[in-house]
Design a protein around this motif. Structure first.
Motif, PDB file in Angstrom:
ATOM      1  N   SER A  66     117.687  -6.172  -1.878  1.00 23.00           N
ATOM      2  CA  SER A  66     117.469  -5.027  -0.976  1.00 23.00           C
ATOM      3  C   SER A  66     116.004  -4.852  -0.585  1.00 23.00           C
ATOM      4  N   CYS A  67     115.197  -5.860  -0.796  1.00 24.33           N
ATOM      5  CA  CYS A  67     113.772  -5.771  -0.494  1.00 24.33           C
ATOM      6  C   CYS A  67     113.543  -6.004   1.004  1.00 24.33           C
ATOM      7  N   PRO A  68     113.033  -5.013   1.726  1.00 27.68           N
ATOM      8  CA  PRO A  68     112.829  -5.165   3.168  1.00 27.68           C
ATOM      9  C   PRO A  68     111.890  -6.316   3.547  1.00 27.68           C
ATOM     10  N   ALA A  69     111.013  -6.682   2.646  1.00 23.59           N
ATOM     11  CA  ALA A  69     110.072  -7.770   2.933  1.00 23.59           C
ATOM     12  C   ALA A  69     110.763  -9.136   2.958  1.00 23.59           C
ATOM     13  N   TRP A  70     111.971  -9.222   2.400  1.00 23.76           N
ATOM     14  CA  TRP A  70     112.678 -10.493   2.293  1.00 23.76           C
ATOM     15  C   TRP A  70     114.105 -10.377   2.837  1.00 23.76           C
ATOM     16  N   PRO A  71     114.281 -10.166   4.115  1.00 25.14           N
ATOM     17  CA  PRO A  71     115.638 -10.003   4.668  1.00 25.14           C
ATOM     18  C   PRO A  71     116.516 -11.244   4.496  1.00 25.14           C
ATOM     19  N   GLY A  72     115.907 -12.411   4.354  1.00 30.60           N
ATOM     20  CA  GLY A  72     116.688 -13.634   4.170  1.00 30.60           C
ATOM     21  C   GLY A  72     117.484 -13.641   2.893  1.00 30.60           C
ATOM     22  N   VAL A  73     117.010 -12.923   1.878  1.00 24.35           N
ATOM     23  CA  VAL A  73     117.742 -12.861   0.605  1.00 24.35           C
ATOM     24  C   VAL A  73     119.077 -12.152   0.816  1.00 24.35           C
ATOM     25  N   LYS A  74     119.053 -10.979   1.423  1.00 26.37           N
ATOM     26  CA  LYS A  74     120.288 -10.227   1.670  1.00 26.37           C
ATOM     27  C   LYS A  74     121.230 -11.009   2.576  1.00 26.37           C
ATOM     28  N   GLN A  75     120.680 -11.600   3.627  1.00 27.37           N
ATOM     29  CA  GLN A  75     121.510 -12.380   4.554  1.00 27.37           C
ATOM     30  C   GLN A  75     122.190 -13.542   3.843  1.00 27.37           C
TER      31      GLN A  75
END
Length: 108
Positions: free
Chosen positions: A72-81
């Motif tokens: 859920s870290c906004p700096a790393w959207p690729g993780v959530k995706q």
């Protein structure tokens, strides 16, 4: 520092716990092993995370869980995706979420 975290892990580990630190390619060499829990704290780009999630899927024991960091870290959207795509395509779901961690269970 990474060395301090690893030292702390070793100081608190239980006899049945094993820590793997390395690349996805190195982890693949262990594919004959099955793990009850795999903690994925991969590179934070979509492709890296997705690849590591797929590798974890191949190495997890029946009934095991995968934990992903920085979901859920906004700096790393690729993780959530990557985690969301992995769940949709590979039959997993988010069972628990706390701050930036998610625990995944396999759909049965």
């Amino acid at each position: 520092t990474p060395a301090a975290r690893i030292s702390n892990w070793h100081a608190n580990k239980l006899p049945n716990q094993h820590l793997f630190v390395g690349t996805s390619t190195q982890f693949c060499a262990l594919s004959m092993l099955r793990f009850n829990i795999i903690f994925v704290d991969a590179g934070h780009m979509f492709d890296d995370v997705y690849e590591d999630m797929r590798l974890a899927d191949n190495a997890i024991a029946v009934g095991g869980v995968i934990v992903a960091h920085d979901y859920s870290c906004p700096a790393w959207p690729g993780v959530k995706q990557a985690v969301d795509k992995f769940c949709a395509e590979c039959g997993w779901h988010i069972a628990h979420s706390k701050i930036s961690l998610v625990v995944l269970n396999k759909n049965m």
